[in-house]
Design a protein around this motif. Structure first.
Motif: not given
Length: 91
Positions: A21, A70-71, A74-75, A80, A83
């Protein structure tokens, strides 16, 4: 990943996920195995502080530490938002 692999496989897998990412992994530093850095460097990211998280070398529970890392990926607010914008463009 360039540089040494993390000794805990769960965390190493999460670091590969972060790199996928576009996050940067910095190895070394005081009190930590390394750090993971957000690629976006936007002001709105984490209320004005760029997403930087420490990677512990020998956490008490490697699975929990891997999930926490990982959070963070992702957060990430900027991640975000991008995305969501990509999802809206596809529709």
């Amino acid at each position: 990943m360039i540089g040494p692999a993390h000794p805990k496989k769960e965390i190493e897998e999460t670091l590969r996920y972060a790199e996928g990412h576009e996050w940067r992994i910095g190895v070394g530093g005081s009190h930590a195995w390394g750090r993971v850095y957000c690629p976006y460097k936007e002001v709105e990211c984490r209320c004005g502080e760029f997403c930087i998280t420490s990677i512990w070398s020998m956490p008490k529970n490697p699975g929990n530490h891997a999930r926490a890392l990982r959070r963070v990926v992702d957060n990430c607010t900027a991640h975000r938002n991008r995305r969501d914008a990509d999802d809206d463009a596809e529709e």
